[in-house]
Design a protein around this motif. Structure first.
Motif, mmCIF file in Angstrom:
data_model
loop_
_atom_site.group_PDB
_atom_site.id
_atom_site.type_symbol
_atom_site.label_atom_id
_atom_site.label_comp_id
_atom_site.label_asym_id
_atom_site.label_seq_id
_atom_site.Cartn_x
_atom_site.Cartn_y
_atom_site.Cartn_z
ATOM 1 N N ALA A 26 37.472 47.748 45.581
ATOM 2 C CA ALA A 26 38.232 48.127 46.779
ATOM 3 C C ALA A 26 39.653 48.535 46.388
ATOM 4 O O ALA A 26 40.442 47.687 45.948
ATOM 5 C CB ALA A 26 38.274 46.979 47.769
ATOM 6 N N PRO A 27 40.032 49.792 46.527
ATOM 7 C CA PRO A 27 41.380 50.231 46.139
ATOM 8 C C PRO A 27 42.491 49.447 46.815
ATOM 9 O O PRO A 27 43.515 49.185 46.188
ATOM 10 C CB PRO A 27 41.396 51.707 46.549
ATOM 11 C CG PRO A 27 39.968 52.132 46.487
ATOM 12 C CD PRO A 27 39.191 50.941 46.952
ATOM 13 N N ILE A 28 42.323 49.055 48.068
ATOM 14 C CA ILE A 28 43.373 48.321 48.761
ATOM 15 C C ILE A 28 43.635 46.980 48.081
ATOM 16 O O ILE A 28 44.773 46.516 47.993
ATOM 17 C CB ILE A 28 43.022 48.130 50.256
ATOM 18 C CG1 ILE A 28 44.225 47.556 51.011
ATOM 19 C CG2 ILE A 28 41.773 47.269 50.430
ATOM 20 C CD1 ILE A 28 44.011 47.496 52.522
ATOM 21 N N GLN A 29 42.582 46.356 47.562
ATOM 22 C CA GLN A 29 42.743 45.082 46.861
ATOM 23 C C GLN A 29 43.406 45.282 45.498
ATOM 24 O O GLN A 29 44.235 44.473 45.065
ATOM 25 C CB GLN A 29 41.384 44.399 46.700
ATOM 26 C CG GLN A 29 40.792 43.879 47.990
ATOM 27 C CD GLN A 29 41.576 42.717 48.554
ATOM 28 O OE1 GLN A 29 42.159 41.916 47.825
ATOM 29 N NE2 GLN A 29 41.596 42.606 49.882
ATOM 30 N N VAL A 30 43.045 46.361 44.817
ATOM 31 C CA VAL A 30 43.648 46.654 43.512
ATOM 32 C C VAL A 30 45.144 46.908 43.663
ATOM 33 O O VAL A 30 45.965 46.386 42.890
ATOM 34 C CB VAL A 30 42.942 47.857 42.867
ATOM 35 C CG1 VAL A 30 43.691 48.309 41.618
ATOM 36 C CG2 VAL A 30 41.501 47.502 42.523
ATOM 37 N N HIS A 31 45.514 47.695 44.639
ATOM 38 C CA HIS A 31 46.932 47.976 44.868
ATOM 39 C C HIS A 31 47.696 46.695 45.187
ATOM 40 O O HIS A 31 48.810 46.476 44.683
ATOM 41 C CB HIS A 31 47.087 48.978 46.005
ATOM 42 C CG HIS A 31 48.516 49.250 46.377
ATOM 43 N ND1 HIS A 31 49.427 49.762 45.481
ATOM 44 C CD2 HIS A 31 49.184 49.065 47.547
ATOM 45 C CE1 HIS A 31 50.606 49.876 46.077
ATOM 46 N NE2 HIS A 31 50.479 49.467 47.323
ATOM 47 N N HIS A 32 47.098 45.831 45.987
ATOM 48 C CA HIS A 32 47.764 44.576 46.334
ATOM 49 C C HIS A 32 47.917 43.685 45.100
ATOM 50 O O HIS A 32 48.969 43.059 44.907
ATOM 51 C CB HIS A 32 46.962 43.854 47.413
ATOM 52 C CG HIS A 32 47.580 42.569 47.871
ATOM 53 N ND1 HIS A 32 48.848 42.506 48.425
ATOM 54 C CD2 HIS A 32 47.118 41.287 47.842
ATOM 55 C CE1 HIS A 32 49.131 41.250 48.727
ATOM 56 N NE2 HIS A 32 48.115 40.501 48.382
ATOM 57 N N ALA A 33 46.898 43.638 44.257
ATOM 58 C CA ALA A 33 46.984 42.832 43.035
ATOM 59 C C ALA A 33 48.078 43.356 42.120
ATOM 60 O O ALA A 33 48.812 42.573 41.492
ATOM 61 C CB ALA A 33 45.641 42.824 42.316
ATOM 62 N N ARG A 34 48.218 44.680 42.028
ATOM 63 C CA ARG A 34 49.284 45.251 41.199
ATOM 64 C C ARG A 34 50.656 44.835 41.719
ATOM 65 O O ARG A 34 51.571 44.551 40.941
ATOM 66 C CB ARG A 34 49.162 46.774 41.177
ATOM 67 C CG ARG A 34 47.991 47.279 40.357
ATOM 68 C CD ARG A 34 47.808 48.768 40.508
ATOM 69 N NE ARG A 34 46.695 49.240 39.689
ATOM 70 C CZ ARG A 34 46.077 50.388 39.863
ATOM 71 N NH1 ARG A 34 46.463 51.194 40.838
ATOM 72 N NH2 ARG A 34 45.080 50.748 39.086
#
Length: 249
Positions: free
Chosen positions: A100-108
């Protein structure tokens, strides 16, 4: 195919097709900005895990050495990834893969202060080229259809270095008279359609080639076994007298 723009993504990084089970059953938990604002709080995660979150994080981190290479399969709410990155230190490496891109961005965003921690869009069921000292799955398997569970476990084991260790923390069979069993059965029926499998399926049985790994198992949740910590240690190329473990707690 869900066309999702990932803010802050490196050039050339593309979103993958989101799996049906994620879009259909878990959109409310992972695919909306409001979901992140609501659920990414230690107090919320602890409540969901009946006050056991801190203890389970400690168990996940146990045995992971500073300076080692770790793959985390899927982003997680709470401070586990931050604690893991801190434990590894600047000489270590933490890779986090999530579809999920939204989760990846949040993790970054959460891990911006730890440049040795990288988050990227990918399918945890598809092994990458790198090999790791440890692979961690924290409450991922119970959210996956059964066929996908097998693929993720196999992918975790395939990405271990010789002597490496895969750690799975997830739900396990509760004691027959545990007071929370009917509560969790209701939660599973309402919100977690794939979770009940974990009550009658050992993680070792999800591995296609489990004979290549030595294991031991222990379950515990308030001494009654609602949640499970499992470790598969790569026994390939090991001397016969070296013991490896598959721990659950």
């Amino acid at each position: 195919m869900h066309d999702v723009k990932l803010p802050g993504a490196p050039d050339g990084e593309q979103a993958l097709e989101l799996p049906d089970h994620l879009v259909r059953y878990y959109w409310w938990a992972y695919l909306r900005p409001a979901s992140i604002r609501i659920f990414d709080r230690d107090v919320i995660v602890s409540a969901i895990l009946w006050g056991q979150y801190r203890r389970l994080c400690d168990l996940a981190l146990e045995g992971i050495l500073p300076g080692s290479r770790v793959l985390q399969m899927a982003c997680v709410y709470g401070d586990l990834s931050s604690r893991l990155a801190q434990r590894l230190g600047c000489k270590g490496r933490l890779d986090i893969v999530d579809i999920a891109p939204i989760q990846v961005h949040h993790a970054r965003t959460k891990l911006a202060a730890a440049p040795w921690a990288r988050s990227f869009v990918g399918d945890a069921a598809e092994p990458g080229p790198d090999r790791y000292d440890s692979v961690l799955s924290f409450f991922l398997l119970h959210e996956l259809p059964d066929a996908h569970k097998h693929r993720v476990v196999d992918a975790a084991l395939a990405q271990l270095r010789p002597g490496g260790r895969a750690i799975f923390i997830d739900y396990a069979r509760p004691a027959p008279l545990h007071p929370l069993k009917p509560v969790m059965a209701g939660v599973f029926a309402l919100l977690e359609p794939f979770a009940r499998t974990m009550w009658h399926t050992g993680i070792r049985s999800l591995a296609t080639q489990s004979e290549h790994y030595e294991s031991s198992n222990r379950d515990r949740f308030c001494r009654k076994g609602l949640q499970n910590r499992s470790r598969l240690d790569d026994a390939i190329n090991k001397a016969p007298l070296i013991r490896s473990f598959f721990d659950s707690a």
